[in-house]
Write an enzyme that holds these catalytic residues in place. Structure first.
Site, short mmCIF file in Angstrom:
data_model
loop_
_atom_site.label_atom_id
_atom_site.label_comp_id
_atom_site.label_asym_id
_atom_site.label_seq_id
_atom_site.Cartn_x
_atom_site.Cartn_y
_atom_site.Cartn_z
N LYS A 174 0.84 -1.20 0.00
CA LYS A 174 0.00 0.00 0.00
C LYS A 174 0.88 1.25 0.00
CE LYS A 174 -3.95 1.93 2.60
NZ LYS A 174 -4.85 1.71 3.77
N SER A 213 -9.62 1.43 2.73
CA SER A 213 -8.84 2.24 1.81
C SER A 213 -7.68 1.45 1.16
CB SER A 213 -8.21 3.42 2.57
OG SER A 213 -7.30 2.95 3.57
N SER A 228 -10.07 -0.82 6.77
CA SER A 228 -9.38 -0.70 5.48
C SER A 228 -8.63 -1.94 5.01
CB SER A 228 -8.41 0.49 5.51
OG SER A 228 -9.13 1.69 5.52
#
Lengths: 85, 531
Positions: free
Chosen positions: B131, B209, B233
């Site tokens: 990420k 996310s 997330s």
């Protein structure tokens, strides 16, 4: 003694004053443009909303002898070489 | 160990920590005789034999465990695996938009090195998505925000460094919601990553996310990935895209070198193809980090891989140790596909050695986990980003509302929120877990607030408006440092079902559609995701 709720104009003035004191300038945003990613109207609305939204928690009462605000003791054990295991 | 003693052990550990606070407050010398720290425990990775099998026609289908066996035996090389995935990235990334940065050349160079190197263990030569809020040395780390658009760290986040040390290959930085809030968008809110199960329908929520991490693994652009979770997330995108996502206990994995959203609720963890892969990832990630005091003084890192070794009983399976699964009131209510899948999941557990029991919700549960209380937690955000708010509010793009509003949470409200969180934690530990090891959840909020672990895993499918299959996910929470039990539970379920083994079909899009501008999410959607 009950207090008189603030007017919208007073809340807006409070928001703007706080932002100015912190040095946060929202005048760089468009005043009111729904097509823009963000504008001053929505930014102000979000700030006013935060003050309204925290009314519930501000009125919630906890026993003062309970629930000290520490979640995990990791820093204490780490820095004093205490193992929890 | 009996079921009761398992629960008691976790609770006892936690109480030990609380007593450690008292001891420290009285005098540090009273508590200095046990310097042991929860160091990494990577030995199980080296010992892991992998899951033997023939090389599949398409190497991108492999799990970490499957690839590990093939790499260890020399039937494939890390470069074979990586090249298969790079070919998919070349063909489909314009549709998936799972990555911010693809490090094809760097990854190939590393794969060549590892193809000749001594075998390190289960992650040797495994391609990995990271990420874009994890620092990566020499590689742009943007968090999809204007604030960090030119930020190039000079060191790796501890999580990244540990994966690389275990032999993993970073294929690229994955897309995310700006500053780790919503589904993946650019800083102005234009949608990027799609749900790999409905690549033509951008409206299907891929979860956020850590969207790009889930899309990359589901779309077979990489074998596994890491993300971060503050408000769902990891587990939300895992649930949305048929992945197994594990949000560990706060402190189990280091946050050093992760762009903070909060200091008390951010959790890094894996998004994987199944529970075994999640266990492999956690084994490499977990453990004390001198650079992150949240990781210190915790229980030792166990053998997570062992926890996924389910027992066979004829046609049935059972977890490696007794497990009691708590079920919340109303969990299977209604006739929706989700309710049906949940009921079937509980039946599967009951048929395969898990004791399923009803548990009541503690008093004030909805209030303590609702937005009326949690809105005060926003102060953590503004403190972290105040200098950027001062510099130029436009740096926050579509996300400004959820940061600027935090300036209007008072200090006493924030402290009150911290105390209500302790109240909630006490209810979790002593009421919700009074008689069970793990508890189903219908929302990420309670366990994200108190830092307890969560696992999301596939439990079925429903059809969207176009008739396409859309995954349904299950969510289960555990006690602090109870990741073993969550992994054992998910592994047992996956040994008895095959939902997790399904892969989405390849995208079929006209080139013009691939180039079409994608819509923007609104600031109201960002704000809703932030509360």
């Amino acid at each position: 003694m009950p207090t008189t709720p603030p007017s919208e104009a007073e809340i807006t003035a409070l928001v703007m004053t706080r932002l100015r004191m912190l040095g946060v300038d929202i005048s760089v945003l468009p005043a009111d443009d729904p097509a823009a990613p963000m504008d001053q109207r929505r930014a102000l609305s979000a700030c006013r909303g935060a003050m309204a939204d925290t009314q519930a928690i501000s009125r919630y009462v906890l026993d003062a002898q309970q629930y000290p605000p520490i979640l995990y003791p990791a820093p204490l054990t780490e820095w004093s070489e205490v193992s929890g295991d | 160990m009996t079921e009761e003693s398992i629960v008691d052990t976790d609770r006892r550990r936690f109480l030990t920590y609380l007593s450690a606070i008292s001891a420290t407050a009285v005098g540090l010398s009273a508590a200095s005789s046990a310097p042991a720290r929860a160091e990494q425990n990577t030995a199980p990775l080296a010992d892991f034999p992998g899951q033997p099998g023939k090389p599949p026609t398409d190497l991108t289908e492999l799990t970490i465990a499957g690839a590990a066996a093939l790499i260890k035996s020399g039937k494939i090389t890390p470069l074979d695996l990586l090249d298969a995935q790079l070919a998919r990235i070349e063909e489909f990334e314009s549709t998936y938009q799972a990555f911010n940065t693809v490090l094809a050349a760097e990854a190939r160079a590393r794969a060549k090195e590892l193809s000749k190197a001594r075998y390190r263990g289960a992650l040797h030569g495994i391609p990995m998505g990271v990420k874009d809020n994890f620092y990566t040395a020499g590689v742009r780390t943007t968090a999809n925000s204007f604030i960090f658009e030119n930020f190039v760290p000079d060191y790796d986040a501890t999580c990244v460094a540990r994966l690389k040390a275990a032999g993993a290959i970073v294929v690229g930085k994955t897309q995310m919601g700006p500053l780790a809030t919503t589904r993946a968008t650019d800083p102005l809110g234009a949608i990027t990553s799609v749900n790999a199960w409905t690549p033509n329908d951008i409206s299907t929520n891929p979860g956020g996310s850590s969207t790009g991490s889930a899309t990359a693994v589901a779309g077979r652009l990489t074998t596994s990935a890491i993300g971060t979770q503050t408000g769902g997330s990891i587990t939300n995108p895992a649930n949305a895209q048929n992945m197994t996502g594990l949000k560990p206990t706060l402190g189990r994995n280091s946050l050093y070198g992760v762009i903070p959203l909060t200091y008390t609720r951010d959790h890094p963890g894996p998004i994987a193809r199944d529970a075994v892969d999640a266990a492999i990832m956690l084994q490499a990630l977990a453990g004390a980090d001198p650079n992150d005091p949240r990781t210190g003084g915790l229980p030792r890192v166990p053998n997570y891989l062992k926890a996924t070794q389910v027992r066979r009983r004829g046609s049935r399976v059972a977890p490696p140790f007794p497990l009691r699964l708590g079920v919340l009131p109303g969990y299977t209510s209604g006739t929706s596909a989700t309710a049906v899948a949940r009921a079937a999941m509980l039946d599967t557990f009951a048929d395969n050695g898990v004791t399923v029991v009803d548990v009541p919700l503690p008093e004030e549960w909805a209030f303590l986990t609702g937005s009326a209380i949690t809105t005060a937690s926003a102060a953590e955000r503004s403190e972290t980003f105040l200098e950027h708010l001062r510099a130029d509010v436009r740096l926050f793009g579509v996300s400004l509302s959820s940061w600027i509003r935090a300036l209007f949470v008072s200090g006493d409200d924030y402290v009150k929120w911290l105390r209500t969180r302790m109240s909630l934690l006490r209810k979790v530990l002593f009421e919700l877990f009074a008689d069970v090891d793990v508890v189903v959840q219908t929302s990420v909020t309670p366990f994200d607030l108190v830092g307890c672990p969560l696992i999301g895993f596939p439990i079925g499918f429903s059809s969207d408006a176009s008739g396409l299959d859309v995954p349904i996910g299950g969510l289960v929470g555990g006690l602090p440092y109870g990741e073993e039990k969550l992994l054992a539970l998910a592994a047992t379920y996956q040994a008895a079902t095959s939902w997790h083994a399904r892969r989405p079909p390849d995208p079929v899009l006209a080139p013009s559609a691939r180039r079409a501008a994608r819509p923007r999410i609104t600031d109201a959607e960002v704000l809703a995701a932030s509360l």
